[in-house]
Design an enzyme around this catalytic site. Sequence first.
Site, PDB file in Angstrom:
ATOM      1  N   GLU A 153       0.880  -1.162   0.000  1.00 51.45           N
ATOM      2  CA  GLU A 153       0.000   0.000   0.000  1.00 51.45           C
ATOM      3  C   GLU A 153       0.916   1.209   0.000  1.00 51.45           C
ATOM      4  O   GLU A 153       1.464   1.608   1.031  1.00 51.45           O
ATOM      5  CB  GLU A 153      -0.909  -0.039   1.229  1.00 51.45           C
ATOM      6  CG  GLU A 153      -2.146   0.833   1.097  1.00 51.45           C
ATOM      7  CD  GLU A 153      -1.847   2.287   1.331  1.00 51.45           C
ATOM      8  OE1 GLU A 153      -1.745   3.035   0.323  1.00 51.45           O
ATOM      9  OE2 GLU A 153      -1.696   2.675   2.482  1.00 51.45           O
ATOM     10  N   CYS A 156      -2.141   8.686   3.078  1.00 52.24           N
ATOM     11  CA  CYS A 156      -1.998   8.138   1.734  1.00 52.24           C
ATOM     12  C   CYS A 156      -3.232   8.453   0.896  1.00 52.24           C
ATOM     13  O   CYS A 156      -3.165   8.493  -0.336  1.00 52.24           O
ATOM     14  CB  CYS A 156      -1.747   6.627   1.784  1.00 52.24           C
ATOM     15  SG  CYS A 156      -2.906   5.743   2.839  1.00 52.24           S
TER      16      CYS A 156
END
Length: 523
Positions: free
Chosen positions: A263, A297
């Site tokens: 990720e 993120c």
Amino acid sequence: MSETQAILDRLGIEKVNPGVFNGEWMGSDKQLDSFSPINGELIASVTQATEAEYDQTMAAAQRAFENWRTVPAPKRGEVVRQLGNALREHKADLGALVTMEMGKIRAEGEGEVQEMIDICDFAVGLSRQLYGLTMHSERPSHRMYEQWHPLGVVGVISAFNFPVAVWSWNSALAAVCGNSTLWKPSSKTPLTAIATTKIAQQVCKANGVDPAIFSLVIGRGSTIGEKLINDRNIPLVSATGSCRMGYRIGEVVHQRLGKTILELGGNNAIIVTSYADMDMAIRAILFGAVGTAGQRCTSTRRIIAHESIRKELTDRLVKAYGHVKIGDPLKEGTLMGPLIDEGAVKDFQNAIEAVKKAGGEVLCGGEVLSGGDYPGGCYVTPCIANAKNEYQIVQDETFAPILYMMGYGSSSKPADAATLEKETREAIAIHNGVPQGLSSAIFSHHVIEAEMFLSAAGSDCGIANVNIGTSGAEIGGAFGGEKETGGGRESGSDAWKAYMRRQTNTINWGTALPLAQGIKFGD
């Protein structure tokens, strides 16, 4: 006693803390100091793992796995249920420590702990739902089915921006699936990892479970990190971080035919169409771009606005940015705390200069705040800039509160369906025209725009939303993205399958031995 010291005491954080846990606490390598970005003051220190201590911890995690995998899954779920309850008890303190060490506001720090609690609840239910399938065999008197078995020791590498939640997404699912975890947290936020591991240790102890199912190694990436990703005894490495880090992990782990959940970077955009609810869009953009000081993120980094509403949207955003209260994230009313460290501030400044050099225009913000209410040198004002998607700095992910404004379409609202479709395709092309593919959103009350965005020809991200922002994903859905974001999935849906090995089984309950495909071999 100060409030800070009382929180540290309740979480078992001392002035110097061993940074290795394998059933026992140890750590004899170089001392790592954790300074708060709130004021630059030392919170506490950690003694890091040596390579020998890593080996010892890995061996303990393997032994713990070999016992844990034989425990019935619902009983594993019961331990995770109790972990969730223990986190509930420590939510306020652990959330405050996240704020002190990372800098996000207290509401977000506690929200991160709530994510941990939620994924534990999800995992408890999952412990009774690790379903396989049955298939009809082409051979008579045969039965086929598939089942899922525990995988092994799962390596978890987490980033500073979500210092505890990412561990829980992985460890709660891994635990109910019958695995142990070996956690290497960010060296920027080691204390939250120690506090979390101590909570898990107590839960394991109360249940007579080897606490090494939740192991911890705090150490340098160049030594401990490299040992972890090269370790053939770790079949799965789940890592959160930069694209550069992801390339390295992918190269090493895949070369040994291991599995990864990556990720990585996000360059998340919101398309705001002429059919958008402007009030909703502004609220979502403000939270997505300013929350966690732009260090998620899933932070909103690009706004692609229809030219007919671009000026109004920009003017209202600039006004809203002027009301953002910046300061001590532990104080009520603060909306934006500091960046993680001075290096992040430098990256922020360099990005703004790069935008200007490329021809962009800073509309507001971009200053560094210091002294007085802003000790420590890590506070900045969030920035909005007019930019073009093709600028290299826009193509890259800057982990900071910088929002790039760009337009599409014409200065008037689309007059017919053909124009609407054409302009929506233009917006989607801009949206998809970056290397990353994590989270995305469109604000529109027009069904054509919304459905195009969610179609196979729409957003190329792992997360695509309509009339909500890019941040704030729920744990019930699989989390992750495509392209340079890494392709991995964590948390909800069927992400649990990554933590297990699939096995296909065939049972012959007859007295003959027919072959598949009708093959005849010998007599």
